[in-house]
Design an enzyme around this catalytic site. Structure first.
Site, PDB file in Angstrom:
ATOM      1  N   SER A 293       0.883  -1.167   0.000  1.00 10.18           N
ATOM      2  CA  SER A 293       0.000   0.000   0.000  1.00 10.18           C
ATOM      3  C   SER A 293       0.919   1.215   0.000  1.00 10.18           C
ATOM      4  O   SER A 293       2.126   1.085   0.247  1.00 10.18           O
ATOM      5  CB  SER A 293      -0.821  -0.025   1.300  1.00 10.18           C
ATOM      6  OG  SER A 293      -1.329   1.253   1.605  1.00 10.18           O
TER       7      SER A 293
ATOM      8  N   TYR B  39      -2.210  -1.423  10.561  1.00 12.47           N
ATOM      9  CA  TYR B  39      -2.154  -1.521   9.093  1.00 12.47           C
ATOM     10  C   TYR B  39      -0.820  -0.979   8.579  1.00 12.47           C
ATOM     11  O   TYR B  39      -0.155  -1.614   7.762  1.00 12.47           O
ATOM     12  CB  TYR B  39      -3.328  -0.729   8.511  1.00 12.47           C
ATOM     13  CG  TYR B  39      -3.513  -0.878   7.017  1.00 12.47           C
ATOM     14  CD1 TYR B  39      -4.226  -1.944   6.481  1.00 12.47           C
ATOM     15  CD2 TYR B  39      -3.001   0.075   6.131  1.00 12.47           C
ATOM     16  CE1 TYR B  39      -4.416  -2.076   5.112  1.00 12.47           C
ATOM     17  CE2 TYR B  39      -3.189  -0.046   4.760  1.00 12.47           C
ATOM     18  CZ  TYR B  39      -3.901  -1.124   4.254  1.00 12.47           C
ATOM     19  OH  TYR B  39      -4.085  -1.240   2.893  1.00 12.47           O
TER      20      TYR B  39
HETATM   21  P1  NAD Z   1     -11.519  -6.257   0.044  1.00 15.80           P
HETATM   22  O1  NAD Z   1     -12.136  -6.110   1.382  1.00 15.80           O
HETATM   23  O2  NAD Z   1     -12.352  -6.085  -1.185  1.00 15.80           O
HETATM   24  O3  NAD Z   1     -10.773  -7.689  -0.063  1.00 15.80           O
HETATM   25  C1  NAD Z   1     -10.124  -8.278   1.039  1.00 15.80           C
HETATM   26  C2  NAD Z   1     -10.084  -9.780   0.833  1.00 15.80           C
HETATM   27  O4  NAD Z   1      -9.433 -10.390   1.956  1.00 15.80           O
HETATM   28  C3  NAD Z   1     -11.475 -10.430   0.736  1.00 15.80           C
HETATM   29  O5  NAD Z   1     -11.457 -11.462  -0.229  1.00 15.80           O
HETATM   30  C4  NAD Z   1     -11.681 -11.007   2.141  1.00 15.80           C
HETATM   31  O6  NAD Z   1     -12.612 -12.092   2.186  1.00 15.80           O
HETATM   32  C5  NAD Z   1     -10.265 -11.451   2.441  1.00 15.80           C
HETATM   33  N1  NAD Z   1     -10.017 -11.688   3.860  1.00 15.80           N
HETATM   34  C6  NAD Z   1     -10.201 -10.843   4.904  1.00 15.80           C
HETATM   35  N2  NAD Z   1      -9.904 -11.473   6.061  1.00 15.80           N
HETATM   36  C7  NAD Z   1      -9.517 -12.730   5.747  1.00 15.80           C
HETATM   37  C8  NAD Z   1      -9.087 -13.866   6.494  1.00 15.80           C
HETATM   38  N3  NAD Z   1      -8.995 -13.849   7.838  1.00 15.80           N
HETATM   39  N4  NAD Z   1      -8.783 -15.009   5.834  1.00 15.80           N
HETATM   40  C9  NAD Z   1      -8.895 -15.077   4.473  1.00 15.80           C
HETATM   41  N5  NAD Z   1      -9.283 -14.034   3.715  1.00 15.80           N
HETATM   42  C10 NAD Z   1      -9.591 -12.874   4.348  1.00 15.80           C
HETATM   43  O7  NAD Z   1     -10.311  -5.218   0.014  1.00 15.80           O
HETATM   44  P2  NAD Z   1      -9.371  -4.672  -1.170  1.00 15.80           P
HETATM   45  O8  NAD Z   1      -9.535  -3.207  -1.177  1.00 15.80           O
HETATM   46  O9  NAD Z   1      -9.521  -5.425  -2.420  1.00 15.80           O
HETATM   47  O10 NAD Z   1      -7.942  -4.981  -0.522  1.00 15.80           O
HETATM   48  C11 NAD Z   1      -7.065  -5.989  -0.985  1.00 15.80           C
HETATM   49  C12 NAD Z   1      -5.654  -5.648  -0.542  1.00 15.80           C
HETATM   50  O11 NAD Z   1      -5.276  -4.389  -1.123  1.00 15.80           O
HETATM   51  C13 NAD Z   1      -5.490  -5.482   0.964  1.00 15.80           C
HETATM   52  O12 NAD Z   1      -4.249  -6.031   1.370  1.00 15.80           O
HETATM   53  C14 NAD Z   1      -5.496  -3.981   1.141  1.00 15.80           C
HETATM   54  O13 NAD Z   1      -4.806  -3.594   2.290  1.00 15.80           O
HETATM   55  C15 NAD Z   1      -4.768  -3.550  -0.114  1.00 15.80           C
HETATM   56  N6  NAD Z   1      -4.969  -2.142  -0.490  1.00 15.80           N
HETATM   57  C16 NAD Z   1      -6.222  -1.669  -0.736  1.00 15.80           C
HETATM   58  C17 NAD Z   1      -6.369  -0.329  -1.092  1.00 15.80           C
HETATM   59  C18 NAD Z   1      -7.730   0.264  -1.396  1.00 15.80           C
HETATM   60  O14 NAD Z   1      -7.840   1.484  -1.505  1.00 15.80           O
HETATM   61  N7  NAD Z   1      -8.773  -0.527  -1.558  1.00 15.80           N
HETATM   62  C19 NAD Z   1      -5.243   0.503  -1.180  1.00 15.80           C
HETATM   63  C20 NAD Z   1      -3.975  -0.030  -0.928  1.00 15.80           C
HETATM   64  C21 NAD Z   1      -3.860  -1.366  -0.575  1.00 15.80           C
END
Ligand code: NAD
Length: 260
Positions: A142, A155
């Site tokens: 991130s 985080y």
């Molecule tokens: P999201 O909530 O859409 O997806 C998260 C996924 O992780 C889901 O499939 C969920 O079921 C799974 N998950 C959560 N807890 C779990 C567990 N205990 N065991 C197994 N699976 C689990 O979120 P996203 O925005 O797609 O985020 C994905 C990644 O990208 C994350 O690591 C997040 O930190 C990172 N990220 C997101 C953003 C953003 O703006 N959305 C920015 C930078 C980084």
């Protein structure tokens, strides 16, 4: 279809960015093991969609806070699709609170899902990659792998940690055809982000445009969200032979967030 014959395991791929990676790698022919929580019929539909794309896919609902379930997921992947050539450690959750009020169980959960699960998955995946002399470890970091924001201590710590862990893998396997990189997105337009808008409009008394530009994108100079497709395209690129020399990198896709 340059990934035909390759197997990819992607954690947290039942939604958002992880599902985007799964679709993009399947479009290049990779067989995919998806993981994460969610509605059973949605997940079945994703697996069917991925099978249509590349010929095979499967799902494992391992809870990544539990190392024994991660080990079972890796065995299941090996049996069902084969040992993964590509691993994307992507699952993540968030909790927002000042350090002195931060719930201890939330700290443990965030570190377990974002950081420790990447260790357990990678540890199990590396031997087969070493044997084949080819592998790709791609970790979703991130902008918070590089800079912090207040109230996101666990985080920020986990995301900085994943960057350091990834660099270590890169150094250990640098001569073995395996690369390890951290993709560092800024704010990505996902259903999760979209879902926060109505509440923020209500609690702050702002219009939708104000919430997007002045709250969510306040620190993202491009004033545009990163798209899931833009992040997924980088993962596809990292799997190409042209990217075989890119390792140990933090790859920023953040609309200028960390240029400030
Ligand atoms: P999201 O909530 O859409 O997806 C998260 C996924 O992780 C889901 O499939 C969920 O079921 C799974 N998950 C959560 N807890 C779990 C567990 N205990 N065991 C197994 N699976 C689990 O979120 P996203 O925005 O797609 O985020 C994905 C990644 O990208 C994350 O690591 C997040 O930190 C990172 N990220 C997101 C953003 C953003 O703006 N959305 C920015 C930078 C980084």
């Amino acid at each position: 279809m340059f990934l035909q014959g390759k197997i990819a395991l992607i954690t947290g791929s039942t939604s958002g960015i992880g599902l985007g990676y799964a679709r993009a790698l399947a479009a290049q022919g990779a067989h995919i093991m998806i993981n994460g929580f969610g509605d059973e019929s949605d997940i079945n539909a994703y697996v069917e969609e991925l099978k249509q794309q590349s010929g095979d896919a499967a799902y494992c609902g391992a809870d990544l806070t539990r190392p024994s379930e991660i080990r079972d997921m890796m065995s299941y992947c090996q049996e069902r699709l084969g040992a993964p050539d590509i691993v994307i450690n992507n699952a993540g959750i968030q909790n927002v609170a000042p350090v002195d009020e931060f719930p201890e169980e939330k700290w443990d959960e965030i570190i377990a899902i974002i950081l420790s699960s990447a260790f357990h998955v990678t540890k199990a995946a590396l031997p087969a990659m070493k044997e084949r002399g080819w592998g790709r470890i791609i970790n979703t970091g991130s902008m918070h792998s590089l800079v912090a924001s207040p109230y996101k201590s666990a985080y920020n710590a986990a995301k900085h940690g994943i960057s350091g862990f990834t660099k270590t893998i890169a150094l250990e396997v640098a001569e073995q055809g395996i690369t390890a990189n951290t993709i560092c997105p800024g704010y990505v337009w996902t259903p999760l982000v979209e879902g926060q808008i109505p509440d923020t409009m209500k609690t702050r008394g702002l219009t939708r445009d104000k919430v997007i530009n002045d709250v969510l994108l306040a620190n993202q100079p491009a004033k545009k969200f990163v798209t899931i497709e833009q992040v997924a395209a980088m993962a596809v690129y990292l799997c190409r032979e042209e990217a075989a020399i890119i390792t140990g990198s933090d790859i920023k896709i953040d609309g200028g967030w960390t240029a400030q």
